[in-house]
Design an enzyme around this catalytic site. Structure first.
Site, PDB file in Angstrom:
ATOM      1  N   ALA A 183     -16.677 -17.279  -7.560  1.00 35.99           N
ATOM      2  CA  ALA A 183     -17.446 -17.419  -6.354  1.00 35.99           C
ATOM      3  C   ALA A 183     -17.140 -18.629  -5.500  1.00 35.99           C
ATOM      4  CB  ALA A 183     -19.024 -17.466  -6.582  1.00 35.99           C
ATOM      5  N   THR A 184     -16.898 -19.710  -6.101  1.00 34.64           N
ATOM      6  CA  THR A 184     -16.299 -21.104  -5.592  1.00 34.64           C
ATOM      7  C   THR A 184     -15.203 -20.612  -4.643  1.00 34.64           C
ATOM      8  OG1 THR A 184     -17.238 -22.656  -7.219  1.00 34.64           O
ATOM      9  CG2 THR A 184     -15.367 -23.176  -5.872  1.00 34.64           C
TER      10      THR A 184
ATOM     11  N   ASN B 206     -29.846 -20.665  -6.256  1.00 34.12           N
ATOM     12  CA  ASN B 206     -29.545 -20.594  -7.675  1.00 34.12           C
ATOM     13  C   ASN B 206     -30.197 -21.590  -8.431  1.00 34.12           C
ATOM     14  OD1 ASN B 206     -27.945 -22.661  -5.748  1.00 34.12           O
ATOM     15  ND2 ASN B 206     -27.447 -23.709  -7.748  1.00 34.12           N
TER      16      ASN B 206
ATOM     17  N   GLN C 154     -26.005 -15.196  -6.956  1.00 34.40           N
ATOM     18  CA  GLN C 154     -27.278 -15.094  -7.825  1.00 34.40           C
ATOM     19  C   GLN C 154     -27.919 -13.631  -7.671  1.00 34.40           C
ATOM     20  OE1 GLN C 154     -28.068 -16.964 -10.145  1.00 34.40           O
ATOM     21  NE2 GLN C 154     -26.678 -18.761  -9.840  1.00 34.40           N
TER      22      GLN C 154
ATOM     23  N   SER D  46     -19.487 -13.562  -8.227  1.00 37.35           N
ATOM     24  CA  SER D  46     -18.524 -13.790  -9.420  1.00 37.35           C
ATOM     25  C   SER D  46     -18.724 -12.775 -10.647  1.00 37.35           C
ATOM     26  CB  SER D  46     -18.624 -15.275  -9.739  1.00 37.35           C
ATOM     27  OG  SER D  46     -19.993 -15.392 -10.652  1.00 37.35           O
TER      28      SER D  46
ATOM     29  N   HIS E 180     -19.102 -13.703 -13.984  1.00 38.85           N
ATOM     30  CA  HIS E 180     -19.575 -14.408 -15.207  1.00 38.85           C
ATOM     31  C   HIS E 180     -21.184 -14.358 -15.046  1.00 38.85           C
ATOM     32  CE1 HIS E 180     -20.485 -18.498 -14.288  1.00 38.85           C
ATOM     33  NE2 HIS E 180     -19.735 -18.413 -13.045  1.00 38.85           N
TER      34      HIS E 180
ATOM     35  N   THR F 234      -0.674 -13.799  -8.629  1.00 42.09           N
ATOM     36  CA  THR F 234      -0.642 -12.589  -9.407  1.00 42.09           C
ATOM     37  C   THR F 234      -1.986 -12.325  -9.824  1.00 42.09           C
ATOM     38  OG1 THR F 234       1.410 -12.812 -10.198  1.00 42.09           O
ATOM     39  CG2 THR F 234       0.069 -11.737 -11.589  1.00 42.09           C
TER      40      THR F 234
ATOM     41  N   CYS G 299     -31.969 -37.615 -15.066  1.00 40.17           N
ATOM     42  CA  CYS G 299     -31.408 -38.357 -16.225  1.00 40.17           C
ATOM     43  C   CYS G 299     -30.388 -37.031 -16.603  1.00 40.17           C
ATOM     44  CB  CYS G 299     -32.503 -38.440 -17.346  1.00 40.17           C
ATOM     45  SG  CYS G 299     -33.077 -40.093 -17.045  1.00 40.17           S
TER      46      CYS G 299
END
Lengths: 412, 141
Positions: free
Chosen positions: A75-76, A161, A189, A209, A211, A250, A336
């Site tokens: 997706a990026t 997200n 998402q 995407s 994954h 490819t 943190c």
């Protein structure tokens, strides 16, 4: 069945591959290993056939024509290609000049949208970053008010997200079409979980995407509309002219086969899965809210994805919370846990105060989440929050009725 | 992030958690000093209370902490270390000793600084409470 620990509640980050997806992929590592661009032999033809079959499966889940699907690495890359590719194609001035065109996006987009937009800003484009209201939703009205005569591109994510809120995408798309402006949505998402019809929803470019939908990592797709309007993109990656010249390189045949299979499974099981996950999430939220005080759900209460909750526990610090719930894999909005020591910019954009943003958890359920796991999560979160509150000076002040925001703290 | 065994132990079994009564009672007692340092928006607030005996020793200590595991461990450790010490001895405690004892990584050094600050602030509070009545009381050696 015994509970397997730790339990995974971070499906918005990534999902395990469905074994059916892996089975579909396996032959393409060793037996059908051809280059899909090889036109002169059977190895190439078989690989190409598999890629085209996956293209049909990917098109089906978003209501597109297979010719409108471009394969990418995720997706990026899809976002980069859509945003930079469209901006450069529809620019109103040459590179090196100013006032090349206006782009509308939102402050709570993923970095894979924000950063390409910021780069374009440095390269002569103007960008408006819309601020959401406290519910986190970007409305068509917000986009309407941001429109200018030189607006060339609008990019608004379908579902967020971090807080899973759902933006007014079909309405924003309609508005863009009315104005003749290209509309891109980062649907990473959304697709696979919610019904999608790029024609009816007025979308020109859509990224997703593999994954996030129980497919493999390293493969993604970009929908590029071919009719009314025909959208053109300037390639970001040049080379052998694959994917109609829009994305050379490819093809990742194995990954693409897995991506297609993952889409097919999500489409077939979407409705039942959505209802099941919604019930589990409701149970999770209801139990946590009824057992403890000062439990806040971030983002719009109803207009959000069914399998995600972003929830804050007042007067408890996020990293210590994560430390206590070490058998639950999830994400935190805490400063943190990030490199920046800043709490989530998405929660900040919503106007959530820092103290609550620090204590937020994003719990995202998935295909193999069970009711037992929900019960376990409720127990461990409740126990940890109570342990931390018994140590928290802020909790004492709250119990004594002191308004913490009015105290003069000695920041260091 | 990986935590040291000692940090996890203090997190799971914090020593001397609590306070010596309500905030009003604590404020009115001349034998108790309170140090509150940090800020909620920074992600950590420490509250340290010391009970000082007539001979100037810290006979008991209580802490409360809103913060990460390292902050909780630093303040819990601080209460252990100051108990039984004179005020001057307690003031000798350095944040670097806390860092060493808990094996804190560089990003968590501020937690130890906060713990040292809370000791100083609590002692200062005790001393200012007792400054008017009997100024020599706090400096008995």
């Amino acid at each position: 069945m015994a509970l397997k620990l730790p339990i995974y509640m971070d499906h918005s980050a990534t999902t395990p591959c469905d074994p059916r997806v892996v089975d579909a992929m396996l032959p393409f590592f060793t037996e059908v290993f051809g280059n899909a661009a090889s036109r002169s032999h059977k190895f190439g033809w078989e690989a190409e056939e598999a890629v085209e079959n996956a293209r049909k499966q990917a098109a089906a889940i978003i209501g597109a024509d297979p010719k409108e699907i471009i394969w990418t690495s995720g997706a990026t890359e899809s976002n980069n290609l859509a945003i930079k590719g469209a901006a450069c194609m529809y620019a109103k001035a040459e590179p090196g000049q100013r006032n090349r065109g206006h782009i509308i996006t939102a402050a709570l987009e993923h970095k894979a949208v924000l950063d390409p937009c910021k780069r374009l800003e440095r390269e002569g484009f103007d960008v408006t970053f819309l601020e959401p209201g406290p519910d986190g939703i970007i409305t068509a009205d917000m986009v309407r008010q941001a429109f200018r005569d030189d607006t060339i591109l609008v990019t608004i994510m379908w579902a967020n997200n971090e807080i899973a809120t759902i933006n007014e995408v079909p309405e924003i798309g309609a508005l863009c079409h009315e104005k003749g402006v290209i509309f891109h949505t980062d649907a990473t998402q959304w697709v696979g979980k919610m019904p999608t019809d790029v024609k009816a929803d007025n979308i020109d470019l859509l990224s997703w995407s593999g994954h996030k939908i129980y497919g493999p990592k390293g493969v993604g797709a970009l929908y590029v509309r071919r009719r009314n309007p025909r959208v053109r993109l300037q390639a970001v990656q040049d080379g052998g002219g694959h994917e109609r010249g829009m994305r050379s390189g490819t093809l990742n045949v194995t990954g693409i086969v897995g991506f297609g299979k993952a889409c097919e499974i999500c489409l077939a099981e979407m409705e039942a899965e959505r209802d099941r996950l919604l019930k589990l999430r409701q149970k999770l939220e209801n139990e946590l809210s009824s057992r403890m005080e000062m439990v806040v759900i971030n983002g719009h209460r109803d207009r959000r994805l069914p399998h995600v909750t972003n929830i804050s526990f007042g007067f408890v610090e996020g990293e210590s919370l994560i430390m206590g719930i070490n058998e639950i894999a999830c994400s935190s909005g805490s400063a943190c846990t990030s490199a920046s020591l800043e709490p989530s910019y998405v929660l900040k954009a919503l106007g959530v105060n820092d103290e609550l943003a620090h204590s937020s958890l994003r719990l995202s359920l998935g295909r193999w989440t069970t009711e037992e796991e929900i019960d376990f999560a409720v127990e461990q979160i409740t126990r940890t929050v109570e342990h931390l509150r018994s140590m928290s000076p802020l909790w004492d002040l709250y119990k004594e009725g002191v308004d913490i925001s009015k105290i003069q703290w000695q920041a260091h | 992030m990986a935590y040291s065994k000692k940090v996890i132990d203090h997190y799971e079994h914090p020593r001397n958690v609590g306070s010596f009564g309500t905030s009003k009672e604590v404020k009115e007692s001349s034998e108790i000093g309170v140090g509150i340092v940090g800020a909620p928006e920074c992600g950590d607030v420490m509250q340290l209370q010391i009970k000082v005996s007539d001979d100037g020793r810290i006979e008991d200590a209580r802490f409360k902490c809103y913060g990460c595991g390292s902050a909780i461990a630093s303040s819990s450790l601080a209460t252990e270390w100051i108990k039984g010490k004179t005020l001057d001895e307690a003031l000798q405690i350095k944040n670097t000793e806390i860092v060493e004892e808990l094996s804190l990584p560089p990003v968590k050094i501020h937690c130890s600084v906060l713990a040292e600050d809370s000791i100083r602030t609590a002692i200062k509070d005790y001393q200012s409470k007792n400054a008017k009545g009997s100024p020599e009381k706090a400096s008995v050696n």
